[in-house]
Design a protein around this motif. Sequence first.
Motif, PDB file in Angstrom:
ATOM      1  N   VAL A   1      34.832  33.821  25.897  1.00  0.00           N
ATOM      2  CA  VAL A   1      34.185  32.551  26.204  1.00  0.00           C
ATOM      3  C   VAL A   1      34.553  32.167  27.638  1.00  0.00           C
ATOM      4  CG1 VAL A   1      34.037  30.106  25.611  1.00  0.00           C
ATOM      5  CG2 VAL A   1      34.294  31.816  23.789  1.00  0.00           C
ATOM      6  N   SER A   2      33.547  31.854  28.428  1.00  0.00           N
ATOM      7  CA  SER A   2      33.779  31.413  29.797  1.00  0.00           C
ATOM      8  C   SER A   2      34.558  30.101  29.769  1.00  0.00           C
ATOM      9  CB  SER A   2      32.443  31.211  30.513  1.00  0.00           C
ATOM     10  OG  SER A   2      32.652  30.685  31.802  1.00  0.00           O
ATOM     11  N   GLN A   3      35.523  29.982  30.656  1.00  0.00           N
ATOM     12  CA  GLN A   3      36.353  28.778  30.687  1.00  0.00           C
ATOM     13  C   GLN A   3      35.581  27.543  31.149  1.00  0.00           C
ATOM     14  OE1 GLN A   3      39.902  28.387  29.770  1.00  0.00           O
ATOM     15  NE2 GLN A   3      38.952  30.030  28.605  1.00  0.00           N
ATOM     16  N   HIS A   4      34.493  27.734  31.872  1.00  0.00           N
ATOM     17  CA  HIS A   4      33.740  26.586  32.364  1.00  0.00           C
ATOM     18  C   HIS A   4      32.249  26.853  32.199  1.00  0.00           C
ATOM     19  CE1 HIS A   4      32.304  23.297  34.761  1.00  0.00           C
ATOM     20  NE2 HIS A   4      33.541  22.850  34.917  1.00  0.00           N
ATOM     21  N   PHE A   5      31.621  26.079  31.351  1.00  0.00           N
ATOM     22  CA  PHE A   5      30.214  26.225  31.010  1.00  0.00           C
ATOM     23  C   PHE A   5      29.317  26.382  32.241  1.00  0.00           C
ATOM     24  CE2 PHE A   5      26.138  24.129  30.445  1.00  0.00           C
ATOM     25  CZ  PHE A   5      25.627  24.811  29.367  1.00  0.00           C
ATOM     26  N   GLY A   6      29.448  25.503  33.210  1.00  0.00           N
ATOM     27  CA  GLY A   6      28.563  25.481  34.372  1.00  0.00           C
ATOM     28  C   GLY A   6      28.739  26.637  35.338  1.00  0.00           C
ATOM     29  N   ARG A   7      29.803  27.411  35.173  1.00  0.00           N
ATOM     30  CA  ARG A   7      30.033  28.554  36.066  1.00  0.00           C
ATOM     31  C   ARG A   7      29.665  29.881  35.408  1.00  0.00           C
ATOM     32  NH1 ARG A   7      35.720  26.207  37.684  1.00  0.00           N
ATOM     33  NH2 ARG A   7      35.011  24.450  38.927  1.00  0.00           N
ATOM     34  N   ALA A   8      29.278  29.853  34.154  1.00  0.00           N
ATOM     35  CA  ALA A   8      28.936  31.091  33.441  1.00  0.00           C
ATOM     36  C   ALA A   8      27.590  31.632  33.931  1.00  0.00           C
ATOM     37  CB  ALA A   8      28.868  30.831  31.939  1.00  0.00           C
ATOM     38  N   ARG A   9      27.531  32.929  34.112  1.00  0.00           N
ATOM     39  CA  ARG A   9      26.269  33.600  34.489  1.00  0.00           C
ATOM     40  C   ARG A   9      25.572  34.167  33.248  1.00  0.00           C
ATOM     41  NH1 ARG A   9      23.522  32.412  37.744  1.00  0.00           N
ATOM     42  NH2 ARG A   9      22.436  34.376  37.758  1.00  0.00           N
ATOM     43  N   TYR A  10      26.344  34.395  32.186  1.00  0.00           N
ATOM     44  CA  TYR A  10      25.814  35.016  30.974  1.00  0.00           C
ATOM     45  C   TYR A  10      26.039  34.112  29.760  1.00  0.00           C
ATOM     46  CZ  TYR A  10      26.053  39.118  33.960  1.00  0.00           C
ATOM     47  OH  TYR A  10      25.900  39.987  35.004  1.00  0.00           O
ATOM     48  N   PHE A  11      25.091  34.176  28.844  1.00  0.00           N
ATOM     49  CA  PHE A  11      25.199  33.451  27.585  1.00  0.00           C
ATOM     50  C   PHE A  11      24.850  34.381  26.449  1.00  0.00           C
ATOM     51  CE2 PHE A  11      24.950  30.083  30.590  1.00  0.00           C
ATOM     52  CZ  PHE A  11      25.617  29.016  30.013  1.00  0.00           C
ATOM     53  N   LEU A  12      25.694  34.406  25.432  1.00  0.00           N
ATOM     54  CA  LEU A  12      25.367  35.130  24.217  1.00  0.00           C
ATOM     55  C   LEU A  12      24.540  34.189  23.353  1.00  0.00           C
ATOM     56  CD1 LEU A  12      27.046  37.623  22.138  1.00  0.00           C
ATOM     57  CD2 LEU A  12      26.633  35.463  20.956  1.00  0.00           C
ATOM     58  N   ILE A  13      23.429  34.694  22.863  1.00  0.00           N
ATOM     59  CA  ILE A  13      22.562  33.950  21.965  1.00  0.00           C
ATOM     60  C   ILE A  13      22.556  34.704  20.644  1.00  0.00           C
ATOM     61  CG2 ILE A  13      20.242  33.000  21.597  1.00  0.00           C
ATOM     62  CD1 ILE A  13      21.524  31.967  24.191  1.00  0.00           C
ATOM     63  N   ALA A  14      22.792  34.001  19.553  1.00  0.00           N
ATOM     64  CA  ALA A  14      22.806  34.650  18.243  1.00  0.00           C
ATOM     65  C   ALA A  14      22.291  33.688  17.185  1.00  0.00           C
ATOM     66  CB  ALA A  14      24.220  35.104  17.875  1.00  0.00           C
ATOM     67  N   ASP A  15      21.638  34.245  16.186  1.00  0.00           N
ATOM     68  CA  ASP A  15      21.243  33.477  15.018  1.00  0.00           C
ATOM     69  C   ASP A  15      22.353  33.646  13.994  1.00  0.00           C
ATOM     70  OD1 ASP A  15      18.776  32.732  16.142  1.00  0.00           O
ATOM     71  OD2 ASP A  15      17.856  34.600  15.487  1.00  0.00           O
ATOM     72  N   VAL A  16      22.830  32.529  13.454  1.00  0.00           N
ATOM     73  CA  VAL A  16      23.916  32.587  12.477  1.00  0.00           C
ATOM     74  C   VAL A  16      23.553  31.777  11.238  1.00  0.00           C
ATOM     75  CG1 VAL A  16      25.685  32.889  14.243  1.00  0.00           C
ATOM     76  CG2 VAL A  16      25.167  30.613  13.437  1.00  0.00           C
ATOM     77  N   ASP A  17      23.992  32.256  10.120  1.00  0.00           N
ATOM     78  CA  ASP A  17      23.941  31.532   8.852  1.00  0.00           C
ATOM     79  C   ASP A  17      25.173  32.001   8.093  1.00  0.00           C
ATOM     80  OD1 ASP A  17      22.914  34.126   8.009  1.00  0.00           O
ATOM     81  OD2 ASP A  17      20.935  33.384   8.538  1.00  0.00           O
TER      82      ASP A  17
END
Length: 124
Positions: free
Chosen positions: A17-33
């Motif tokens: 997990v990136s320590q600072h949201f606004g500085r992240a270049r990548y995001f993991l997107i996942a569907d969870v249930d």
Amino acid sequence: MRVAIPCSDDRGLDSHVSQHFGRARYFLIADVDDGIRNVRVVELPFEDHMPGDIPRFLQSLGVNVVITYGLGMKAMGFFESMGIKVISGAMGRVGDVLEGFIKNSLILDTDWRSKEEFRGHHHD
């Protein structure tokens, strides 16, 4: 539900997990249930961003929940206005964070706002 997590790199579930949201270049997107499905890593389509750009981008991907370590109040406000839930204080390997979220056993750093790099973000 669709979850987004800012990542330190593009290794997906093995990223941290990136320590600072606004500085992240990548995001993991996942569907969870009851499990993790449709995992993908997206790179932000812009280099620089204005307030609201990242929340709007994630909203366009159908994200319902953002799990992050730290983020500013403006970003939090944008997500809130869009009906996207934000869980802050998450740290560690992204796959472990998702598993903890699904099992309702996610351990959060509730003191992240007191860290030096977040002091200028005017958190309540």
